[in-house]
Design an enzyme around this catalytic site. Structure first.
Site, PDB file in Angstrom:
ATOM      1  N   ARG A  67     -24.327  -1.527  -1.130  1.00 37.83           N
ATOM      2  CA  ARG A  67     -23.025  -1.759  -1.382  1.00 37.83           C
ATOM      3  C   ARG A  67     -22.548  -0.808  -2.657  1.00 37.83           C
ATOM      4  NH1 ARG A  67     -24.766  -7.469  -3.723  1.00 37.83           N
ATOM      5  NH2 ARG A  67     -22.535  -7.891  -4.086  1.00 37.83           N
TER       6      ARG A  67
ATOM      7  N   ARG B 168     -27.898 -15.254  -2.609  1.00 36.62           N
ATOM      8  CA  ARG B 168     -26.844 -14.567  -1.402  1.00 36.62           C
ATOM      9  C   ARG B 168     -27.747 -13.685  -0.674  1.00 36.62           C
ATOM     10  NH1 ARG B 168     -21.731 -12.293  -4.425  1.00 36.62           N
ATOM     11  NH2 ARG B 168     -22.071 -10.479  -2.566  1.00 36.62           N
TER      12      ARG B 168
ATOM     13  N   ARG C  63     -10.723  -3.148  -1.018  1.00 36.14           N
ATOM     14  CA  ARG C  63     -11.836  -2.478  -1.387  1.00 36.14           C
ATOM     15  C   ARG C  63     -11.836  -1.053  -0.398  1.00 36.14           C
ATOM     16  NH1 ARG C  63     -15.584  -6.901  -1.871  1.00 36.14           N
ATOM     17  NH2 ARG C  63     -17.881  -6.318  -2.260  1.00 36.14           N
TER      18      ARG C  63
ATOM     19  N   LYS D 272     -17.137  -9.751 -11.512  1.00 37.21           N
ATOM     20  CA  LYS D 272     -15.691  -9.961 -10.916  1.00 37.21           C
ATOM     21  C   LYS D 272     -15.601 -11.524 -10.659  1.00 37.21           C
ATOM     22  CE  LYS D 272     -15.665  -7.260  -7.608  1.00 37.21           C
ATOM     23  NZ  LYS D 272     -16.788  -6.542  -7.455  1.00 37.21           N
TER      24      LYS D 272
ATOM     25  N   ARG E  43     -30.914 -11.696 -11.612  1.00 40.34           N
ATOM     26  CA  ARG E  43     -30.375 -12.730 -10.730  1.00 40.34           C
ATOM     27  C   ARG E  43     -31.357 -13.286  -9.490  1.00 40.34           C
ATOM     28  NH1 ARG E  43     -24.118 -11.656  -9.636  1.00 40.34           N
ATOM     29  NH2 ARG E  43     -24.802 -10.646  -7.610  1.00 40.34           N
TER      30      ARG E  43
HETATM   31  P1  AMP Z   1     -18.548  -9.857  -2.447  1.00 40.82           P
HETATM   32  O1  AMP Z   1     -18.856 -11.088  -2.676  1.00 40.82           O
HETATM   33  O2  AMP Z   1     -16.789  -9.477  -2.783  1.00 40.82           O
HETATM   34  O3  AMP Z   1     -19.522  -8.871  -3.204  1.00 40.82           O
HETATM   35  O4  AMP Z   1     -18.430  -9.442  -0.811  1.00 40.82           O
HETATM   36  C1  AMP Z   1     -19.687  -9.709  -0.081  1.00 40.82           C
HETATM   37  C2  AMP Z   1     -19.603  -9.011   1.072  1.00 40.82           C
HETATM   38  O5  AMP Z   1     -18.424  -9.313   1.953  1.00 40.82           O
HETATM   39  C3  AMP Z   1     -19.284  -7.372   0.899  1.00 40.82           C
HETATM   40  O6  AMP Z   1     -20.684  -6.592   0.616  1.00 40.82           O
HETATM   41  C4  AMP Z   1     -18.888  -7.015   2.344  1.00 40.82           C
HETATM   42  O7  AMP Z   1     -19.683  -6.889   3.224  1.00 40.82           O
HETATM   43  C5  AMP Z   1     -17.872  -7.971   2.647  1.00 40.82           C
HETATM   44  N1  AMP Z   1     -16.529  -7.976   1.955  1.00 40.82           N
HETATM   45  C6  AMP Z   1     -15.886  -8.831   0.850  1.00 40.82           C
HETATM   46  N2  AMP Z   1     -14.787  -8.305   0.590  1.00 40.82           N
HETATM   47  C7  AMP Z   1     -14.211  -7.290   1.338  1.00 40.82           C
HETATM   48  C8  AMP Z   1     -13.417  -6.506   1.637  1.00 40.82           C
HETATM   49  N3  AMP Z   1     -12.428  -6.543   0.754  1.00 40.82           N
HETATM   50  N4  AMP Z   1     -13.500  -5.245   2.473  1.00 40.82           N
HETATM   51  C9  AMP Z   1     -14.470  -5.268   3.016  1.00 40.82           C
HETATM   52  N5  AMP Z   1     -15.824  -6.009   3.049  1.00 40.82           N
HETATM   53  C10 AMP Z   1     -15.604  -7.063   2.212  1.00 40.82           C
END
Ligand code: AMP
Length: 192
Positions: A150, A139, A90, A15, A129
């Site tokens: 996740r 990360r 989410r 994404k 990765r």
């Molecule tokens: P991402 O970079 O989108 O994979 O997000 C990394 C982490 O940030 C996720 O695993 C959640 O812990 C938190 N996070 C990011 N976006 C959201 C969201 N919209 N709702 C809840 N947690 C989020």
């Protein structure tokens, strides 16, 4: 009317990569709640301190916090010609919150791009990765253990968001197993 696009899909579906590539083709601003949270963690703000452990484990940060971040971002002109949301909404509560927020602004979500990648491919992507990225640049949640958490959060809390948008007839399904270039081309064609 300003309209926004949601990039939807499981963790490691690509994404973030696609958000940057699609944004480069138009005027939408890539808007990643994950990036905003990681910035807060790096700056050690109160939000970052609250979110760090939750993120590292692979769980979701609470809806009120996320809606606060997005509300502030839009209110401060963070996406003047519309956002290309990545990793948001989410949960169904976030999707409803976004519709309410945009409704007040006379704006809307115009399309939801659903990037489809099977779980076993996601796991092998995260493993490569990890192998390719120096530890200091990795990360905190790029581990097979965190990916499993996740993925559970994705299937249990995030997939219902797709049904929410399907009911609004906004979902465009994209095969996310293609090359990066082919996924971008498929998304641009679907949005055209
Ligand atoms: P991402 O970079 O989108 O994979 O997000 C990394 C982490 O940030 C996720 O695993 C959640 O812990 C938190 N996070 C990011 N976006 C959201 C969201 N919209 N709702 C809840 N947690 C989020």
């Amino acid at each position: 009317m300003t309209s926004h696009i949601v990039l939807f899909g499981p963790p490691a579906a690509g994404k973030g990569t696609q958000a940057k590539r699609i944004a480069a083709e138009g005027s939408l601003t890539p808007t990643s709640t994950g990036d905003m949270l990681r910035a807060a963690v790096a700056e050690d703000t109160p939000l970052g301190q609250r979110a760090a452990g939750i993120m590292q484990a692979g769980n979701l940060v609470d809806d009120a916090t996320i809606m606060g971040i997005i509300g502030d971002h839009l209110a401060s002109g963070g996406a003047p010609e519309g956002a290309l949301f990545d990793g948001f909404p989410r949960t169904v509560a976030q999707a409803e919150g976004l519709d309410a927020l945009l409704g007040k602004r006379g704006e809307k979500v115009s399309a939801v791009v659903n990037i489809i990648v099977p779980d076993e491919i996601l796991l092998s992507r995260v493993e490569s990765r990890i192998a390719e990225t120096p530890e200091a640049e990795r990360r905190a949640d790029d581990s097979p253990e965190a990916l499993k958490v996740r993925l559970v959060a994705y299937h249990e809390q995030t997939v219902p968001v797709l049904e929410y948008y399907r009911a609004q007839d906004k979902v465009l399904d994209i095969d996310g197993t293609q090359t990066i270039e082919a996924v971008t081309a498929s998304i641009l064609a679907a949005l055209a």
